[in-house]
Design an enzyme around this catalytic site. Structure first.
Site, PDB file in Angstrom:
ATOM      1  N   ILE A   1       0.787  -1.203  -0.035  1.00  0.00           N
ATOM      2  CA  ILE A   1      -0.027   0.015  -0.109  1.00  0.00           C
ATOM      3  C   ILE A   1       0.933   1.309   0.026  1.00  0.00           C
ATOM      4  O   ILE A   1       0.507   2.194  -0.568  1.00  0.00           O
ATOM      5  CB  ILE A   1      -0.835  -0.089   1.146  1.00  0.00           C
ATOM      6  CG1 ILE A   1      -1.608  -1.454   1.508  1.00  0.00           C
ATOM      7  CG2 ILE A   1      -2.139   1.046   1.097  1.00  0.00           C
ATOM      8  CD1 ILE A   1      -2.601  -1.315   2.678  1.00  0.00           C
TER       9      ILE A   1
ATOM     10  N   ASP B   1      11.737   2.447   5.376  1.00  0.00           N
ATOM     11  CA  ASP B   1      11.425   0.985   5.112  1.00  0.00           C
ATOM     12  C   ASP B   1      12.514  -0.041   5.268  1.00  0.00           C
ATOM     13  O   ASP B   1      13.497   0.157   4.531  1.00  0.00           O
ATOM     14  CB  ASP B   1      10.865   0.851   3.900  1.00  0.00           C
ATOM     15  CG  ASP B   1       9.838  -0.366   3.573  1.00  0.00           C
ATOM     16  OD1 ASP B   1      10.309  -1.578   4.184  1.00  0.00           O
ATOM     17  OD2 ASP B   1       8.690  -0.337   3.322  1.00  0.00           O
ATOM     18  N   ASN B   2      12.672  -0.959   5.915  1.00  0.00           N
ATOM     19  CA  ASN B   2      13.819  -1.821   6.182  1.00  0.00           C
ATOM     20  C   ASN B   2      13.478  -2.923   5.334  1.00  0.00           C
ATOM     21  O   ASN B   2      14.286  -3.977   5.571  1.00  0.00           O
ATOM     22  CB  ASN B   2      13.937  -2.142   7.521  1.00  0.00           C
ATOM     23  CG  ASN B   2      12.956  -2.842   8.206  1.00  0.00           C
ATOM     24  OD1 ASN B   2      11.944  -3.138   7.504  1.00  0.00           O
ATOM     25  ND2 ASN B   2      13.020  -3.464   9.458  1.00  0.00           N
TER      26      ASN B   2
ATOM     27  N   ASN C   1       9.324  -6.800   4.383  1.00  0.00           N
ATOM     28  CA  ASN C   1       8.352  -7.670   3.362  1.00  0.00           C
ATOM     29  C   ASN C   1       8.266  -6.925   2.311  1.00  0.00           C
ATOM     30  O   ASN C   1       7.171  -6.890   1.597  1.00  0.00           O
ATOM     31  CB  ASN C   1       6.958  -7.876   4.191  1.00  0.00           C
ATOM     32  CG  ASN C   1       6.345  -8.675   3.392  1.00  0.00           C
ATOM     33  OD1 ASN C   1       6.865  -9.696   2.937  1.00  0.00           O
ATOM     34  ND2 ASN C   1       5.014  -8.745   3.868  1.00  0.00           N
ATOM     35  N   SER C   2       9.561  -6.446   1.763  1.00  0.00           N
ATOM     36  CA  SER C   2       9.402  -5.562   0.245  1.00  0.00           C
ATOM     37  C   SER C   2      10.815  -5.904  -0.262  1.00  0.00           C
ATOM     38  O   SER C   2      11.580  -5.998   0.226  1.00  0.00           O
ATOM     39  CB  SER C   2       8.866  -4.046   0.485  1.00  0.00           C
ATOM     40  OG  SER C   2       9.968  -3.455   1.122  1.00  0.00           O
TER      41      SER C   2
ATOM     42  N   ALA D   1       4.391   1.024   8.025  1.00  0.00           N
ATOM     43  CA  ALA D   1       4.983   0.021   8.592  1.00  0.00           C
ATOM     44  C   ALA D   1       4.666  -0.748   9.598  1.00  0.00           C
ATOM     45  O   ALA D   1       4.455  -0.048  10.686  1.00  0.00           O
ATOM     46  CB  ALA D   1       6.602   0.759   8.698  1.00  0.00           C
TER      47      ALA D   1
ATOM     48  N   SER E   1      -7.171  -0.907  10.499  1.00  0.00           N
ATOM     49  CA  SER E   1      -7.619  -2.135   9.774  1.00  0.00           C
ATOM     50  C   SER E   1      -9.076  -2.349  10.238  1.00  0.00           C
ATOM     51  O   SER E   1      -9.387  -2.138  11.260  1.00  0.00           O
ATOM     52  CB  SER E   1      -6.783  -3.320  10.286  1.00  0.00           C
ATOM     53  OG  SER E   1      -7.471  -4.334   9.958  1.00  0.00           O
TER      54      SER E   1
ATOM     55  N   TYR F   1      -2.424  -9.306  15.649  1.00  0.00           N
ATOM     56  CA  TYR F   1      -2.408  -8.324  14.618  1.00  0.00           C
ATOM     57  C   TYR F   1      -3.564  -7.390  14.912  1.00  0.00           C
ATOM     58  O   TYR F   1      -3.185  -6.265  14.856  1.00  0.00           O
ATOM     59  CB  TYR F   1      -2.463  -9.108  13.446  1.00  0.00           C
ATOM     60  CG  TYR F   1      -2.994  -7.856  12.246  1.00  0.00           C
ATOM     61  CD1 TYR F   1      -1.926  -7.198  11.675  1.00  0.00           C
ATOM     62  CD2 TYR F   1      -4.103  -7.889  11.653  1.00  0.00           C
ATOM     63  CE1 TYR F   1      -2.276  -6.079  10.799  1.00  0.00           C
ATOM     64  CE2 TYR F   1      -4.402  -6.828  10.792  1.00  0.00           C
ATOM     65  CZ  TYR F   1      -3.491  -6.122  10.092  1.00  0.00           C
ATOM     66  OH  TYR F   1      -3.768  -5.181   9.222  1.00  0.00           O
TER      67      TYR F   1
ATOM     68  N   LYS G   1      -3.695  -3.275  16.071  1.00  0.00           N
ATOM     69  CA  LYS G   1      -4.233  -2.024  15.656  1.00  0.00           C
ATOM     70  C   LYS G   1      -5.161  -1.407  16.272  1.00  0.00           C
ATOM     71  O   LYS G   1      -5.358  -0.348  16.429  1.00  0.00           O
ATOM     72  CB  LYS G   1      -4.977  -2.635  14.066  1.00  0.00           C
ATOM     73  CG  LYS G   1      -4.177  -2.988  12.977  1.00  0.00           C
ATOM     74  CD  LYS G   1      -3.175  -2.029  12.602  1.00  0.00           C
ATOM     75  CE  LYS G   1      -2.180  -2.484  11.416  1.00  0.00           C
ATOM     76  NZ  LYS G   1      -1.259  -1.319  10.903  1.00  0.00           N
TER      77      LYS G   1
ATOM     78  N   LEU H   1      -5.688 -13.375   0.041  1.00  0.00           N
ATOM     79  CA  LEU H   1      -6.598 -14.203  -1.034  1.00  0.00           C
ATOM     80  C   LEU H   1      -5.874 -13.966  -2.542  1.00  0.00           C
ATOM     81  O   LEU H   1      -5.727 -14.645  -3.275  1.00  0.00           O
ATOM     82  CB  LEU H   1      -7.764 -13.867  -0.774  1.00  0.00           C
ATOM     83  CG  LEU H   1      -8.852 -14.619  -1.806  1.00  0.00           C
ATOM     84  CD1 LEU H   1      -8.731 -16.221  -1.505  1.00  0.00           C
ATOM     85  CD2 LEU H   1     -10.243 -14.238  -1.328  1.00  0.00           C
TER      86      LEU H   1
ATOM     87  N   ARG I   1      -9.418 -20.903   8.984  1.00  0.00           N
ATOM     88  CA  ARG I   1      -8.159 -20.411   9.510  1.00  0.00           C
ATOM     89  C   ARG I   1      -8.148 -19.699  10.848  1.00  0.00           C
ATOM     90  O   ARG I   1      -9.127 -18.837  11.091  1.00  0.00           O
ATOM     91  CB  ARG I   1      -7.647 -19.323   8.387  1.00  0.00           C
ATOM     92  CG  ARG I   1      -6.129 -18.720   8.653  1.00  0.00           C
ATOM     93  CD  ARG I   1      -5.789 -17.860   7.572  1.00  0.00           C
ATOM     94  NE  ARG I   1      -6.550 -16.532   7.374  1.00  0.00           N
ATOM     95  CZ  ARG I   1      -6.266 -15.788   6.367  1.00  0.00           C
ATOM     96  NH1 ARG I   1      -5.305 -15.951   5.758  1.00  0.00           N
ATOM     97  NH2 ARG I   1      -7.095 -14.909   6.206  1.00  0.00           N
TER      98      ARG I   1
HETATM   99  C1  UD1 Z   1      -6.941  -9.294   7.434  1.00  0.00           C
HETATM  100  C2  UD1 Z   1      -7.418  -8.170   8.103  1.00  0.00           C
HETATM  101  C3  UD1 Z   1      -7.122  -6.839   7.185  1.00  0.00           C
HETATM  102  C4  UD1 Z   1      -5.898  -6.829   6.940  1.00  0.00           C
HETATM  103  C5  UD1 Z   1      -5.085  -8.068   6.528  1.00  0.00           C
HETATM  104  C6  UD1 Z   1      -3.662  -7.674   6.274  1.00  0.00           C
HETATM  105  C7  UD1 Z   1      -9.408  -9.050   8.923  1.00  0.00           C
HETATM  106  C8  UD1 Z   1     -10.875  -8.938   8.975  1.00  0.00           C
HETATM  107  N1  UD1 Z   1      -9.020  -8.467   8.107  1.00  0.00           N
HETATM  108  O1  UD1 Z   1      -7.450  -9.736   6.160  1.00  0.00           O
HETATM  109  O2  UD1 Z   1      -7.584  -5.795   7.891  1.00  0.00           O
HETATM  110  O3  UD1 Z   1      -5.549  -5.761   6.193  1.00  0.00           O
HETATM  111  O4  UD1 Z   1      -5.529  -9.084   7.136  1.00  0.00           O
HETATM  112  O5  UD1 Z   1      -3.133  -9.139   5.936  1.00  0.00           O
HETATM  113  O6  UD1 Z   1      -8.916  -9.500   9.884  1.00  0.00           O
HETATM  114  N2  UD1 Z   1      -8.348 -16.923   2.428  1.00  0.00           N
HETATM  115  C9  UD1 Z   1      -8.585 -18.174   1.814  1.00  0.00           C
HETATM  116  N3  UD1 Z   1      -7.446 -18.821   1.396  1.00  0.00           N
HETATM  117  C10 UD1 Z   1      -6.221 -18.352   1.485  1.00  0.00           C
HETATM  118  C11 UD1 Z   1      -6.013 -16.813   1.751  1.00  0.00           C
HETATM  119  C12 UD1 Z   1      -7.257 -16.348   2.253  1.00  0.00           C
HETATM  120  O7  UD1 Z   1      -9.692 -18.916   1.742  1.00  0.00           O
HETATM  121  O8  UD1 Z   1      -5.318 -19.064   0.735  1.00  0.00           O
HETATM  122  C13 UD1 Z   1      -9.593 -16.441   2.842  1.00  0.00           C
HETATM  123  C14 UD1 Z   1      -9.664 -15.844   4.218  1.00  0.00           C
HETATM  124  O9  UD1 Z   1     -10.038 -16.971   5.090  1.00  0.00           O
HETATM  125  C15 UD1 Z   1     -10.463 -14.513   4.346  1.00  0.00           C
HETATM  126  C16 UD1 Z   1     -10.237 -14.351   2.921  1.00  0.00           C
HETATM  127  O10 UD1 Z   1      -9.692 -15.034   2.241  1.00  0.00           O
HETATM  128  O11 UD1 Z   1     -11.783 -14.972   4.533  1.00  0.00           O
HETATM  129  C17 UD1 Z   1      -9.306 -12.780   2.925  1.00  0.00           C
HETATM  130  O12 UD1 Z   1      -8.118 -13.174   3.492  1.00  0.00           O
HETATM  131  P1  UD1 Z   1      -6.966 -12.559   3.555  1.00  0.00           P
HETATM  132  O13 UD1 Z   1      -6.617 -11.991   2.179  1.00  0.00           O
HETATM  133  O14 UD1 Z   1      -5.873 -13.171   4.175  1.00  0.00           O
HETATM  134  O15 UD1 Z   1      -7.276 -11.208   4.326  1.00  0.00           O
HETATM  135  P2  UD1 Z   1      -8.130 -11.044   5.823  1.00  0.00           P
HETATM  136  O16 UD1 Z   1      -7.274 -12.024   6.849  1.00  0.00           O
HETATM  137  O17 UD1 Z   1      -9.290 -10.705   5.493  1.00  0.00           O
END
Ligand code: UD1
Length: 338
Positions: free
Chosen positions: A15, A34-35, A38-39, A84, A127, A152, A156, A203, A298
């Site tokens: 971001i 930035d150190n 993760n970039s 950061a 967040s 985490y 926040k 995701l 998860r």
């Molecule tokens: C979380 C935080 C968000 C933060 C982010 C940083 C919450 C609600 N949100 O996002 O504010 O900015 O972390 O990393 O806690 N999923 C799968 N398979 C995968 C990966 C993800 O099914 O391999 C699903 C997760 O279960 C989730 C959705 O996809 O339901 C989004 O996951 P992800 O992209 O990791 O973000 P959050 O955990 O929602």
């Protein structure tokens, strides 16, 4: 003439780098700290190729008070955006102390740095995870925060609380807290995108990595939630839309602050999508069928969260331009380029 000199901590991150581009395009001067936890330094080339500006990055650990104080001796900033932080929900469950130490010390050191030079403008990356499993959807800024579901998320909540207590005592210090929903996608130029040093866990990058064969398959974390298809619901917001909200927040701070202090804004598109719906959007845009399986939940995940974003639209004049298909199109173009 520059509109002001802004410190962007985490400026080489996902971001952060998109926000650096948006700030430069809107007339600000930017310094990054930035150190590269993760970039990658190569993001500087992408930023330069979009904007024509080579920004300076200070490779320092912001949780180190001495190194951070030195940065503020070298530069006089008109404001800072503090990105950061460690951000992996699952990892935070395994390594809570590392998350508290890094995410909270860096925030306090940046506040100290700004104060040491009489600067008073700070944008803090919060967040939607601070809402926990909220009682009402969509969540507004006044929806009560519930128990954090992960360390985490708790960092926040605590970061927000630090700023509430600090601003209550120092009325001349202006802060804006931005609660991000799920940032995704890549810059429409295709020159920057998510390029984490650590393996992706979010995701959308996992989807595009499976799509291009870098990974075998995606596991959908949970298919037995109380949602329309059993998978979790989130609000996916394009990273360039999110980046522009930071420029608007900095402008609001420089014009005297938000509607309250700290001012709080949700940054989501305002629509909840299930994991399976996001996979469908990818398949539609890429024309590929994604290899995925339904798996267990998860730890640390909330069931559903999406934003009421009307306050950011009303007060910051923020209007997201992109939808989930744009997110997928730009994320996929970025992945193919990589
Ligand atoms: C979380 C935080 C968000 C933060 C982010 C940083 C919450 C609600 N949100 O996002 O504010 O900015 O972390 O990393 O806690 N999923 C799968 N398979 C995968 C990966 C993800 O099914 O391999 C699903 C997760 O279960 C989730 C959705 O996809 O339901 C989004 O996951 P992800 O992209 O990791 O973000 P959050 O955990 O929602």
């Amino acid at each position: 003439m520059s509109k002001g000199k802004i410190l962007v901590t985490g400026g080489t991150g996902y971001i952060g780098s998109h926000t650096v581009v948006d700030l430069l395009e809107n007339g600000f001067e930017v310094v990054s700290a930035d150190n590269y936890h993760n970039s990658k330094a190569s993001v500087m080339d992408g930023i330069e190729s979009i904007t024509g500006v080579r920004i300076v990055n200070h490779n320092i650990d912001l949780a180190d008070a001495t190194a951070t104080a030195k940065l503020f001796e070298e530069h006089r900033f008109d404001g800072a955006i503090h990105f950061a932080a460690y951000k992996a929900v699952g990892e935070s469950v395994e390594k809570p102390l590392e998350y508290f130490r890094n995410n909270l010390n860096s925030l306090m050191n940046v506040i100290d740095g700004l104060r040491s030079q009489g600067s008073s403008n700070l944008v803090f990356s919060s967040s939607c995870s601070v809402y926990g499993n909220a009682d009402e959807l969509p969540v507004t800024e006044s929806t009560p925060r519930k128990e954090a579901e992960s360390p985490y998320a708790r960092t926040k909540q605590m970061g927000e609380d630090i700023l509430y207590d600090f601003c209550a005592q120092h009325k001349d210090f202006n802060a804006i807290l931005l609660r991000y929903f799920n940032p995704a996608g890549a810059h429409p130029s295709g020159k920057i995108g998510e390029d984490a040093a650590n393996p992706a866990s979010n995701l959308v990058p996992v989807i595009t990595e499976v799509g291009c064969g870098k990974r075998d398959k995606l596991t959908v974390f949970g298919d037995d939630y109380d949602t329309r298809d059993g998978s979790c619901i989130r609000d996916y917001i394009h990273v360039s839309d999110l980046a522009h909200a930071h420029t608007l927040a900095v402008e609001a701070l420089m014009a005297g602050g938000g509607s309250e202090n700290p001012a709080l804004y949700n940054l989501g598109i305002g629509e909840g999508l299930t994991v399976l719906e996001v996979i469908n959007a990818f398949e539609k845009v890429s024309g590929k069928s994604l290899n995925y399986e339904l798996g267990p939940r998860r730890p640390g995940d909330v069931v559903a969260v999406y934003a009421d974003r009307s306050k950011a639209t009303r007060e910051l004049k923020w209007e997201p331009k992109y939808g989930v298909e744009d997110i997928m199109r730009t994320a996929w173009a970025w992945e193919e380029k990589r």
